[in-house]
Design a protein around this motif. Sequence first.
Motif, PDB file in Angstrom:
ATOM      1  N   ALA A 199       0.858  -1.174   0.000  1.00 24.29           N
ATOM      2  CA  ALA A 199       0.000   0.000   0.000  1.00 24.29           C
ATOM      3  C   ALA A 199       0.900   1.231   0.000  1.00 24.29           C
ATOM      4  N   PHE A 200       0.389   2.352  -0.510  1.00 24.99           N
ATOM      5  CA  PHE A 200       1.216   3.555  -0.551  1.00 24.99           C
ATOM      6  C   PHE A 200       0.358   4.804  -0.466  1.00 24.99           C
ATOM      7  N   ALA A 201       1.017   5.903  -0.086  1.00 31.16           N
ATOM      8  CA  ALA A 201       0.396   7.226  -0.050  1.00 31.16           C
ATOM      9  C   ALA A 201       1.442   8.251  -0.428  1.00 31.16           C
ATOM     10  N   ILE A 202       0.979   9.401  -0.902  1.00 32.28           N
ATOM     11  CA  ILE A 202       1.882  10.496  -1.260  1.00 32.28           C
ATOM     12  C   ILE A 202       1.379  11.777  -0.605  1.00 32.28           C
ATOM     13  N   ARG A 203       2.308  12.515  -0.034  1.00 30.06           N
ATOM     14  CA  ARG A 203       2.039  13.849   0.507  1.00 30.06           C
ATOM     15  C   ARG A 203       2.770  14.852  -0.372  1.00 30.06           C
ATOM     16  N   ARG A 204       2.071  15.916  -0.790  1.00 31.14           N
ATOM     17  CA  ARG A 204       2.715  16.885  -1.672  1.00 31.14           C
ATOM     18  C   ARG A 204       2.219  18.299  -1.370  1.00 31.14           C
ATOM     19  N   ARG A 205       2.970  19.253  -1.844  1.00 29.46           N
ATOM     20  CA  ARG A 205       2.588  20.654  -1.719  1.00 29.46           C
ATOM     21  C   ARG A 205       1.333  20.921  -2.546  1.00 29.46           C
ATOM     22  N   PHE A 206       0.433  21.706  -1.972  1.00 25.42           N
ATOM     23  CA  PHE A 206      -0.775  22.110  -2.697  1.00 25.42           C
ATOM     24  C   PHE A 206      -1.363  23.328  -1.999  1.00 25.42           C
ATOM     25  N   GLY A 207      -1.783  24.313  -2.808  1.00 28.83           N
ATOM     26  CA  GLY A 207      -2.418  25.488  -2.229  1.00 28.83           C
ATOM     27  C   GLY A 207      -1.558  26.126  -1.160  1.00 28.83           C
ATOM     28  N   GLY A 208      -2.164  26.375   0.013  1.00 23.39           N
ATOM     29  CA  GLY A 208      -1.448  27.023   1.097  1.00 23.39           C
ATOM     30  C   GLY A 208      -0.777  26.068   2.058  1.00 23.39           C
ATOM     31  N   GLY A 209      -0.656  24.805   1.689  1.00 19.14           N
ATOM     32  CA  GLY A 209      -0.035  23.842   2.588  1.00 19.14           C
ATOM     33  C   GLY A 209       0.294  22.544   1.889  1.00 19.14           C
ATOM     34  N   TRP A 210      -0.250  21.440   2.443  1.00 23.01           N
ATOM     35  CA  TRP A 210       0.018  20.105   1.928  1.00 23.01           C
ATOM     36  C   TRP A 210      -1.296  19.385   1.640  1.00 23.01           C
ATOM     37  N   VAL A 211      -1.224  18.371   0.772  1.00 26.05           N
ATOM     38  CA  VAL A 211      -2.357  17.489   0.540  1.00 26.05           C
ATOM     39  C   VAL A 211      -1.848  16.050   0.581  1.00 26.05           C
ATOM     40  N   ILE A 212      -2.667  15.136   1.119  1.00 31.60           N
ATOM     41  CA  ILE A 212      -2.352  13.711   1.109  1.00 31.60           C
ATOM     42  C   ILE A 212      -3.204  13.046   0.043  1.00 31.60           C
ATOM     43  N   GLY A 213      -2.564  12.367  -0.888  1.00 32.73           N
ATOM     44  CA  GLY A 213      -3.273  11.632  -1.919  1.00 32.73           C
ATOM     45  C   GLY A 213      -2.384  11.443  -3.141  1.00 32.73           C
ATOM     46  N   PRO A 214      -2.464  10.271  -3.768  1.00 28.59           N
ATOM     47  CA  PRO A 214      -3.421   9.213  -3.473  1.00 28.59           C
ATOM     48  C   PRO A 214      -3.041   8.409  -2.235  1.00 28.59           C
ATOM     49  N   VAL A 215      -4.033   7.712  -1.700  1.00 29.92           N
ATOM     50  CA  VAL A 215      -3.806   6.669  -0.696  1.00 29.92           C
ATOM     51  C   VAL A 215      -4.445   5.401  -1.246  1.00 29.92           C
ATOM     52  N   VAL A 216      -3.628   4.392  -1.510  1.00 28.80           N
ATOM     53  CA  VAL A 216      -4.101   3.135  -2.096  1.00 28.80           C
ATOM     54  C   VAL A 216      -3.725   2.001  -1.164  1.00 28.80           C
ATOM     55  N   ALA A 217      -4.708   1.185  -0.775  1.00 32.19           N
ATOM     56  CA  ALA A 217      -4.461   0.079   0.152  1.00 32.19           C
ATOM     57  C   ALA A 217      -5.563  -0.955  -0.019  1.00 32.19           C
ATOM     58  N   SER A 218      -5.333  -2.141   0.550  1.00 32.43           N
ATOM     59  CA  SER A 218      -6.358  -3.186   0.520  1.00 32.43           C
ATOM     60  C   SER A 218      -7.092  -3.304   1.843  1.00 32.43           C
ATOM     61  N   THR A 219      -6.615  -2.606   2.883  1.00 27.85           N
ATOM     62  CA  THR A 219      -7.288  -2.630   4.180  1.00 27.85           C
ATOM     63  C   THR A 219      -7.334  -1.227   4.767  1.00 27.85           C
ATOM     64  N   GLN A 278      -8.122  -0.504  -2.897  1.00 20.62           N
ATOM     65  CA  GLN A 278      -9.065   0.587  -3.028  1.00 20.62           C
ATOM     66  C   GLN A 278      -8.345   1.915  -2.893  1.00 20.62           C
ATOM     67  N   SER A 279      -8.963   2.937  -3.444  1.00 21.04           N
ATOM     68  CA  SER A 279      -8.464   4.296  -3.283  1.00 21.04           C
ATOM     69  C   SER A 279      -9.133   4.912  -2.060  1.00 21.04           C
ATOM     70  N   TYR A 280      -8.329   5.231  -1.061  1.00 26.95           N
ATOM     71  CA  TYR A 280      -8.849   5.818   0.175  1.00 26.95           C
ATOM     72  C   TYR A 280      -8.743   7.335   0.183  1.00 26.95           C
ATOM     73  N   ALA A 281      -8.002   7.898  -0.763  1.00 31.72           N
ATOM     74  CA  ALA A 281      -7.914   9.357  -0.894  1.00 31.72           C
ATOM     75  C   ALA A 281      -7.515   9.675  -2.321  1.00 31.72           C
ATOM     76  N   LEU A 282      -8.027  10.780  -2.835  1.00 27.44           N
ATOM     77  CA  LEU A 282      -7.759  11.201  -4.195  1.00 27.44           C
ATOM     78  C   LEU A 282      -6.421  11.914  -4.294  1.00 27.44           C
ATOM     79  N   VAL A 283      -5.806  11.875  -5.475  1.00 27.42           N
ATOM     80  CA  VAL A 283      -4.687  12.782  -5.746  1.00 27.42           C
ATOM     81  C   VAL A 283      -5.186  14.208  -5.597  1.00 27.42           C
ATOM     82  N   SER A 284      -6.320  14.467  -6.232  1.00 26.86           N
ATOM     83  CA  SER A 284      -7.028  15.728  -6.151  1.00 26.86           C
ATOM     84  C   SER A 284      -8.410  15.507  -6.739  1.00 26.86           C
ATOM     85  N   GLN A 285      -9.317  16.450  -6.503  1.00 30.14           N
ATOM     86  CA  GLN A 285     -10.619  16.330  -7.123  1.00 30.14           C
ATOM     87  C   GLN A 285     -10.503  16.424  -8.642  1.00 30.14           C
TER      88      GLN A 285
END
Length: 274
Positions: free
Chosen positions: A183-203, A264-271
Amino acid sequence: MISQLNIVPFRSEHLEGAWRLSQAVGWPHRIEDWALTLSVSQGVVALEGKQVIGTALCSVFGPVASLNMIIVDARLRGRGLGHRLMDRVMALSAGCEMRLVATEEGLPLYERLGFVVRSEILQYQGVAQAGTEERPVRLGSRADLDRFVALDTAATGMDRRSLLEHLTLPDPAANQAFVTDEAFAIRRRFGGGWVIGPVVASTESAARSLITAAVNQSVGQFLRIDMPETHALPKYVQSLGLAHVGGGTTMVAAPKKCRSDARQSYALVSQALG
């Protein structure tokens, strides 16, 4: 007259005008955030002289196209410009399943164009507070790219290699990847701070650990995450300092066969990018 406006391909020289348009409607995107989306997209802009007064992008990821960054200047809404922009990007998506995340205002137009509601996206944001990881999480690297692509494709049905290549560049000041149990997730710069996504895991346990690890790298900083309402995790992120502030409605047209993979995708890269 609206018919006298020019609709032209979206080029890098339109980024500043597009950013100004998004600022006017209250979107948090930086020009860098626009540039990331444009780097994996085609699209169009509506111009009144040299002023950008409408935008729409189409990001084709294998069999799926994400339609995004659809904005019309407030003074021109209700005059058919949104429909014209959608016609152009839907043509760029020919043969693909088309997905988008709709605002309440855009929903009626998309329904007229054949899109149907699939689910809701919940947006959470706030100043991050530390949590406890349930299982070991390590930092990922560019060496994990092939694994990330395979997991992401299994979860979303999209081939987002081109996007994940951007998101796994070795620049910890701009982004970080986290890995545990296939499973993996990415945190990146976005807007005025950070965003987490995608988050992909099976549990959900793996997803919680990844989100917590990313949050723990952001303690005291502004953080955002966009999550499907179908999971229990939105309640969990509230314990990490993030409050529900809105969201959007996922819609689909020309859907393809459903996936059967457990991931499953538990969080989007972005909308914008799913």
